[in-house]
Design a protein around this motif. Structure first.
Motif, PDB file in Angstrom:
ATOM      1  N   LEU A   1      -3.842   5.796  10.552  1.00  0.00           N
ATOM      2  CA  LEU A   1      -3.114   4.676   9.957  1.00  0.00           C
ATOM      3  C   LEU A   1      -3.497   3.996   9.115  1.00  0.00           C
ATOM      4  N   CYS A   2      -4.611   3.516   9.142  1.00  0.00           N
ATOM      5  CA  CYS A   2      -5.428   2.899   8.013  1.00  0.00           C
ATOM      6  C   CYS A   2      -5.612   3.742   6.854  1.00  0.00           C
ATOM      7  N   LEU A   3      -6.001   4.934   6.908  1.00  0.00           N
ATOM      8  CA  LEU A   3      -6.221   5.648   5.882  1.00  0.00           C
ATOM      9  C   LEU A   3      -4.955   5.830   5.116  1.00  0.00           C
ATOM     10  N   GLY A   4      -3.707   6.071   5.715  1.00  0.00           N
ATOM     11  CA  GLY A   4      -2.454   6.036   5.131  1.00  0.00           C
ATOM     12  C   GLY A   4      -2.231   4.571   4.416  1.00  0.00           C
ATOM     13  N   ILE A   5      -2.685   3.717   5.003  1.00  0.00           N
ATOM     14  CA  ILE A   5      -2.366   2.389   4.288  1.00  0.00           C
ATOM     15  C   ILE A   5      -3.066   2.129   3.217  1.00  0.00           C
ATOM     16  N   ALA A   6      -4.396   2.635   3.276  1.00  0.00           N
ATOM     17  CA  ALA A   6      -5.345   2.546   2.155  1.00  0.00           C
ATOM     18  C   ALA A   6      -4.903   3.372   0.976  1.00  0.00           C
TER      19      ALA A   6
ATOM     20  N   ALA B   1     -12.058   7.175  -1.924  1.00  0.00           N
ATOM     21  CA  ALA B   1     -11.938   5.816  -2.017  1.00  0.00           C
ATOM     22  C   ALA B   1     -10.812   5.256  -0.830  1.00  0.00           C
ATOM     23  N   ALA B   2      -9.763   6.099  -0.499  1.00  0.00           N
ATOM     24  CA  ALA B   2      -8.808   5.908   0.340  1.00  0.00           C
ATOM     25  C   ALA B   2      -9.576   6.085   1.778  1.00  0.00           C
ATOM     26  N   ILE B   3     -10.430   7.019   1.824  1.00  0.00           N
ATOM     27  CA  ILE B   3     -11.158   7.216   2.999  1.00  0.00           C
ATOM     28  C   ILE B   3     -12.138   5.901   3.320  1.00  0.00           C
ATOM     29  N   ALA B   4     -12.841   5.617   2.166  1.00  0.00           N
ATOM     30  CA  ALA B   4     -13.782   4.379   2.427  1.00  0.00           C
ATOM     31  C   ALA B   4     -12.844   3.136   2.961  1.00  0.00           C
ATOM     32  N   LEU B   5     -11.907   2.860   2.318  1.00  0.00           N
ATOM     33  CA  LEU B   5     -11.184   1.615   2.438  1.00  0.00           C
ATOM     34  C   LEU B   5     -10.561   1.515   3.747  1.00  0.00           C
ATOM     35  N   GLY B   6      -9.933   2.950   4.222  1.00  0.00           N
ATOM     36  CA  GLY B   6      -9.276   2.958   5.305  1.00  0.00           C
ATOM     37  C   GLY B   6     -10.394   2.933   6.663  1.00  0.00           C
ATOM     38  N   HIS B   7     -11.463   3.495   6.162  1.00  0.00           N
ATOM     39  CA  HIS B   7     -12.362   3.462   7.520  1.00  0.00           C
ATOM     40  C   HIS B   7     -13.041   1.768   7.616  1.00  0.00           C
ATOM     41  N   LEU B   8     -13.089   1.157   6.394  1.00  0.00           N
ATOM     42  CA  LEU B   8     -13.312  -0.238   6.559  1.00  0.00           C
ATOM     43  C   LEU B   8     -12.453  -1.246   7.298  1.00  0.00           C
ATOM     44  N   LEU B   9     -11.100  -0.959   6.929  1.00  0.00           N
ATOM     45  CA  LEU B   9      -9.806  -1.625   7.486  1.00  0.00           C
ATOM     46  C   LEU B   9      -9.937  -1.428   9.152  1.00  0.00           C
ATOM     47  N   ALA B  10      -9.945   0.023   9.470  1.00  0.00           N
ATOM     48  CA  ALA B  10     -10.029   0.283  10.832  1.00  0.00           C
ATOM     49  C   ALA B  10     -11.155  -0.169  11.516  1.00  0.00           C
ATOM     50  N   ARG B  11     -12.240  -0.116  10.942  1.00  0.00           N
ATOM     51  CA  ARG B  11     -13.655  -0.679  11.855  1.00  0.00           C
ATOM     52  C   ARG B  11     -13.245  -2.211  11.874  1.00  0.00           C
TER      53      ARG B  11
END
Length: 77
Positions: A18-23, A51-61
């Protein structure tokens, strides 16, 4: 105990996706053409995906850590 770990793992996977999609959605508003030589290249597309994977991972974490901390609040009092 084992089923609780399975549910928690499933929630982590769903939250990460979900966070990956948002990013990815948020990065669509970013103008990569100002920062890369050829914005239509495969490298530029890969950069956007990374960049989307990195931002999504940070948001999910962030959310996983936040909800983990909230679970321990009843032990404060």
């Amino acid at each position: 105990m084992t089923s609780e770990l399975g549910v928690e793992g499933f929630i982590h996977i769903i939250l990460n996706l979900l966070c990956l999609g948002i990013a990815w959605w948020a990065l669509q508003a970013f103008r990569f053409d100002l920062f890369v030589k050829n914005p239509k290249s495969t490298q530029a597309a890969l950069l956007k995906v990374l960049a989307a994977i990195a931002l999504g991972h940070l948001l999910a974490r962030f959310f996983i850590d936040y909800f983990g901390a909230v679970r321990f609040l009843p032990y404060l009092f």
